[in-house]
Design a protein around this motif. Structure first.
Motif, PDB file in Angstrom:
ATOM      1  N   TYR A   1       0.859  -1.192   0.000  1.00  0.00           N
ATOM      2  CA  TYR A   1       0.000   0.000   0.000  1.00  0.00           C
ATOM      3  C   TYR A   1       0.891   1.236   0.000  1.00  0.00           C
ATOM      4  CZ  TYR A   1      -3.775  -3.190   0.970  1.00  0.00           C
ATOM      5  OH  TYR A   1      -4.676  -4.209   0.854  1.00  0.00           O
ATOM      6  N   ILE A   2       0.679   2.107  -0.989  1.00  0.00           N
ATOM      7  CA  ILE A   2       1.508   3.314  -1.116  1.00  0.00           C
ATOM      8  C   ILE A   2       0.622   4.538  -0.937  1.00  0.00           C
ATOM      9  CG2 ILE A   2       2.961   4.632  -2.711  1.00  0.00           C
ATOM     10  CD1 ILE A   2       3.537   1.848  -4.054  1.00  0.00           C
ATOM     11  N   HIS A   3       0.963   5.353   0.039  1.00  0.00           N
ATOM     12  CA  HIS A   3       0.170   6.559   0.307  1.00  0.00           C
ATOM     13  C   HIS A   3       1.026   7.793   0.080  1.00  0.00           C
ATOM     14  CE1 HIS A   3      -3.278   4.426   1.812  1.00  0.00           C
ATOM     15  NE2 HIS A   3      -2.455   3.651   2.493  1.00  0.00           N
ATOM     16  N   MET A   4       0.488   8.736  -0.689  1.00  0.00           N
ATOM     17  CA  MET A   4       1.188   9.994  -0.895  1.00  0.00           C
ATOM     18  C   MET A   4       0.665  10.987   0.143  1.00  0.00           C
ATOM     19  SD  MET A   4       3.003   8.962  -3.316  1.00  0.00           S
ATOM     20  CE  MET A   4       3.944  10.438  -3.045  1.00  0.00           C
ATOM     21  N   ILE A   5       1.553  11.388   1.036  1.00  0.00           N
ATOM     22  CA  ILE A   5       1.188  12.327   2.099  1.00  0.00           C
ATOM     23  C   ILE A   5       1.201  13.755   1.546  1.00  0.00           C
ATOM     24  CG2 ILE A   5       1.829  13.123   4.434  1.00  0.00           C
ATOM     25  CD1 ILE A   5       1.240  10.145   4.336  1.00  0.00           C
ATOM     26  N   GLN A   6       2.199  14.012   0.701  1.00  0.00           N
ATOM     27  CA  GLN A   6       2.332  15.304   0.020  1.00  0.00           C
ATOM     28  C   GLN A   6       2.727  15.019  -1.422  1.00  0.00           C
ATOM     29  OE1 GLN A   6       3.885  18.658   3.046  1.00  0.00           O
ATOM     30  NE2 GLN A   6       5.173  18.352   1.301  1.00  0.00           N
ATOM     31  N   ALA A   7       2.145  15.758  -2.362  1.00  0.00           N
ATOM     32  CA  ALA A   7       2.403  15.443  -3.771  1.00  0.00           C
ATOM     33  C   ALA A   7       2.780  16.695  -4.540  1.00  0.00           C
ATOM     34  CB  ALA A   7       1.155  14.819  -4.385  1.00  0.00           C
ATOM     35  N   ASP A   8       4.007  16.708  -5.043  1.00  0.00           N
ATOM     36  CA  ASP A   8       4.470  17.843  -5.849  1.00  0.00           C
ATOM     37  C   ASP A   8       5.120  17.314  -7.121  1.00  0.00           C
ATOM     38  OD1 ASP A   8       4.961  20.681  -6.172  1.00  0.00           O
ATOM     39  OD2 ASP A   8       7.068  20.206  -5.870  1.00  0.00           O
ATOM     40  N   ALA A   9       4.452  16.360  -7.757  1.00  0.00           N
ATOM     41  CA  ALA A   9       4.935  15.623  -8.950  1.00  0.00           C
ATOM     42  C   ALA A   9       6.010  14.605  -8.557  1.00  0.00           C
ATOM     43  CB  ALA A   9       5.431  16.556 -10.040  1.00  0.00           C
ATOM     44  N   GLY A  10       6.216  13.666  -9.445  1.00  0.00           N
ATOM     45  CA  GLY A  10       7.179  12.588  -9.171  1.00  0.00           C
ATOM     46  C   GLY A  10       6.668  11.618  -8.124  1.00  0.00           C
ATOM     47  N   THR A  11       5.342  11.533  -7.959  1.00  0.00           N
ATOM     48  CA  THR A  11       4.841  10.690  -6.858  1.00  0.00           C
ATOM     49  C   THR A  11       4.967   9.207  -7.184  1.00  0.00           C
ATOM     50  OG1 THR A  11       2.564  10.766  -7.659  1.00  0.00           O
ATOM     51  CG2 THR A  11       3.207  12.440  -6.061  1.00  0.00           C
ATOM     52  N   ARG A  12       4.764   8.825  -8.468  1.00  0.00           N
ATOM     53  CA  ARG A  12       4.881   7.382  -8.765  1.00  0.00           C
ATOM     54  C   ARG A  12       6.302   6.918  -8.502  1.00  0.00           C
ATOM     55  NH1 ARG A  12       2.347   7.596 -14.302  1.00  0.00           N
ATOM     56  NH2 ARG A  12       1.562   9.504 -13.368  1.00  0.00           N
ATOM     57  N   CYS A  13       7.290   7.797  -8.804  1.00  0.00           N
ATOM     58  CA  CYS A  13       8.699   7.430  -8.580  1.00  0.00           C
ATOM     59  C   CYS A  13       8.990   7.339  -7.086  1.00  0.00           C
ATOM     60  CB  CYS A  13       9.615   8.460  -9.235  1.00  0.00           C
ATOM     61  SG  CYS A  13       9.395   8.549 -11.018  1.00  0.00           S
ATOM     62  N   ALA A  14       8.520   8.316  -6.320  1.00  0.00           N
ATOM     63  CA  ALA A  14       8.731   8.290  -4.866  1.00  0.00           C
ATOM     64  C   ALA A  14       8.065   7.053  -4.264  1.00  0.00           C
ATOM     65  CB  ALA A  14       8.170   9.569  -4.238  1.00  0.00           C
ATOM     66  N   GLY A  15       6.877   6.712  -4.776  1.00  0.00           N
ATOM     67  CA  GLY A  15       6.156   5.528  -4.284  1.00  0.00           C
ATOM     68  C   GLY A  15       6.929   4.253  -4.574  1.00  0.00           C
ATOM     69  N   ILE A  16       7.515   4.163  -5.770  1.00  0.00           N
ATOM     70  CA  ILE A  16       8.301   2.976  -6.141  1.00  0.00           C
ATOM     71  C   ILE A  16       9.543   2.884  -5.242  1.00  0.00           C
ATOM     72  CG2 ILE A  16       9.753   1.992  -7.979  1.00  0.00           C
ATOM     73  CD1 ILE A  16       7.609   3.188  -9.995  1.00  0.00           C
ATOM     74  N   ASN A  17      10.192   4.022  -4.980  1.00  0.00           N
ATOM     75  CA  ASN A  17      11.379   4.013  -4.115  1.00  0.00           C
ATOM     76  C   ASN A  17      11.028   3.540  -2.705  1.00  0.00           C
ATOM     77  OD1 ASN A  17      13.007   4.939  -6.170  1.00  0.00           O
ATOM     78  ND2 ASN A  17      12.722   7.096  -5.640  1.00  0.00           N
ATOM     79  N   ALA A  18       9.899   4.032  -2.187  1.00  0.00           N
ATOM     80  CA  ALA A  18       9.463   3.621  -0.847  1.00  0.00           C
ATOM     81  C   ALA A  18       9.078   2.142  -0.848  1.00  0.00           C
ATOM     82  CB  ALA A  18       8.282   4.489  -0.401  1.00  0.00           C
ATOM     83  N   ALA A  19       8.370   1.702  -1.892  1.00  0.00           N
ATOM     84  CA  ALA A  19       7.903   0.311  -1.962  1.00  0.00           C
ATOM     85  C   ALA A  19       9.083  -0.663  -2.042  1.00  0.00           C
ATOM     86  CB  ALA A  19       6.991   0.130  -3.180  1.00  0.00           C
ATOM     87  N   ALA A  20      10.108  -0.305  -2.800  1.00  0.00           N
ATOM     88  CA  ALA A  20      11.273  -1.193  -2.925  1.00  0.00           C
ATOM     89  C   ALA A  20      11.921  -1.402  -1.555  1.00  0.00           C
ATOM     90  CB  ALA A  20      12.271  -0.596  -3.910  1.00  0.00           C
ATOM     91  N   MET A  21      12.049  -0.318  -0.790  1.00  0.00           N
ATOM     92  CA  MET A  21      12.643  -0.436   0.553  1.00  0.00           C
ATOM     93  C   MET A  21      11.737  -1.230   1.485  1.00  0.00           C
ATOM     94  SD  MET A  21      14.290   3.277   1.343  1.00  0.00           S
ATOM     95  CE  MET A  21      12.903   4.234   0.826  1.00  0.00           C
ATOM     96  N   ALA A  22      10.420  -0.983   1.402  1.00  0.00           N
ATOM     97  CA  ALA A  22       9.469  -1.667   2.290  1.00  0.00           C
ATOM     98  C   ALA A  22       9.470  -3.174   2.020  1.00  0.00           C
ATOM     99  CB  ALA A  22       8.071  -1.079   2.096  1.00  0.00           C
ATOM    100  N   LEU A  23       9.590  -3.571   0.742  1.00  0.00           N
ATOM    101  CA  LEU A  23       9.636  -5.003   0.396  1.00  0.00           C
ATOM    102  C   LEU A  23      10.898  -5.639   0.982  1.00  0.00           C
ATOM    103  CD1 LEU A  23       8.401  -4.749  -3.290  1.00  0.00           C
ATOM    104  CD2 LEU A  23       7.328  -6.169  -1.539  1.00  0.00           C
ATOM    105  N   ALA A  24      12.010  -4.931   0.874  1.00  0.00           N
ATOM    106  CA  ALA A  24      13.265  -5.450   1.437  1.00  0.00           C
ATOM    107  C   ALA A  24      13.131  -5.558   2.957  1.00  0.00           C
ATOM    108  CB  ALA A  24      14.421  -4.536   1.056  1.00  0.00           C
ATOM    109  N   HIS A  25      12.536  -4.549   3.561  1.00  0.00           N
ATOM    110  CA  HIS A  25      12.330  -4.547   5.020  1.00  0.00           C
ATOM    111  C   HIS A  25      11.439  -5.712   5.449  1.00  0.00           C
ATOM    112  CE1 HIS A  25      10.510  -2.473   8.768  1.00  0.00           C
ATOM    113  NE2 HIS A  25      11.635  -3.057   9.107  1.00  0.00           N
ATOM    114  N   ALA A  26      10.455  -6.072   4.605  1.00  0.00           N
ATOM    115  CA  ALA A  26       9.537  -7.176   4.931  1.00  0.00           C
ATOM    116  C   ALA A  26      10.216  -8.533   4.744  1.00  0.00           C
ATOM    117  CB  ALA A  26       8.288  -7.089   4.061  1.00  0.00           C
ATOM    118  N   GLY A  27      11.430  -8.537   4.226  1.00  0.00           N
ATOM    119  CA  GLY A  27      12.162  -9.793   4.031  1.00  0.00           C
ATOM    120  C   GLY A  27      11.713 -10.558   2.805  1.00  0.00           C
TER     121      GLY A  27
END
Ligand code: UDP
Length: 234
Positions: free
Chosen positions: A117-143
């Motif tokens: 689940y990806i939530h944009m708290i603040q959006a000033d363009a580039g949100t899909r990229c920021a979401g992908i960056n966060a998701a990649a880290m979260a998946l690694a964190h989840a093992g």
């Protein structure tokens, strides 16, 4: 690249927004989570699973399913956004899955699903990229086993000049000359592209230039993601 070209916020054409920062473990109840911030854009990703896929007819006995849900919160931009899914969020959710799937080892999880689940708290363009960056880290964190993490940023064109990391003004309001072209891209750390979208017109040569800019910037983003993963406190 034109020397006289001035961006509204004073950045050089190949300069990304600052600050960029990342933090892992921001949603304690999730199996994995992360935050990624770039300028005024803030994304949070939370991973749940792998768990059994329901309904049963959606199960894939060959491999697991990565299910991403992108959501821009109502208050993330000045004009309040109507809550709930829409065409744009459905598209970005799919794009996010495609950007991540090449590195996630889903063959380890037949009949199961990993929810992101990806939530944009603040959006000033580039949100899909920021979401992908966060998701990649979260998946690694989840093992979740991954061949590598991925890093994402947009490059594009303002009038005739190739630029990195367009902000909201540049992406949606810039009107001079040929207007703007926005090209979000995602790379593995060894420079392989896992996602690209071209919104607007650009020549082959300038597309190459934009890709090189984005690939270089992703090296820095990768270092920020890696550092955040190293800082995890159990
Ligand atoms: N945006 C908005 N309202 C919307 C959709 C987008 O204000 O309903 C803004 C928001 O700041 C977003 C930007 O427009 O980040 C660019 O949106 P785009 O669809 O190009 O995707 P993004 O660049 O965020 O991946």
């Amino acid at each position: 690249m034109s020397k006289e070209f001035k961006r509204q916020d004073g950045r050089k054409p190949n300069e990304m927004r600052r600050p960029i920062s990342a933090k892992v473990g921001v949603v304690p109840n999730a199996d994995g989570s992360a935050m990624y911030c770039s300028g005024k854009t803030i994304a949070i990703a939370a991973v749940y699973g792998p768990k059994k896929m329901h309904p049963q007819h959606s199960q894939n006995p060959e491999k697991g399913t990565l299910r991403c849900t992108y959501n821009m919160l109502s208050f993330s931009v000045a004009d309040r956004i109507r809550p709930g899914p829409n065409r744009r969020s459905t598209e970005i959710s799919k794009i996010t899955e495609w950007a991540l799937e090449p590195v996630v080892m889903l063959d380890k999880y037949p009949n199961r699903v990993v929810d992101v689940y990806i939530h944009m708290i603040q959006a000033d363009a580039g949100t899909r990229c920021a979401g992908i960056n966060a998701a990649a880290m979260a998946l690694a964190h989840a093992g979740i086993p991954m061949k590598n993490i991925v890093s994402s940023i947009a490059a594009g064109k303002l009038d005739k000049t190739v630029v990195l990391d367009l902000d909201k003004y540049e992406d949606s309001e810039f009107k001079e000359g040929e207007g703007s072209t926005d090209i979000p891209m995602t790379f593995t750390p060894d420079g392989k592209l896992t996602h690209i979208q071209v919104d607007g017109h650009i020549s082959k040569e300038q597309l190459k230039e934009a890709m090189n800019m984005a690939r270089e910037a992703c090296k820095e983003i990768y270092e920020v993601q890696k550092q955040a993963l190293k800082e995890i406190k159990e």
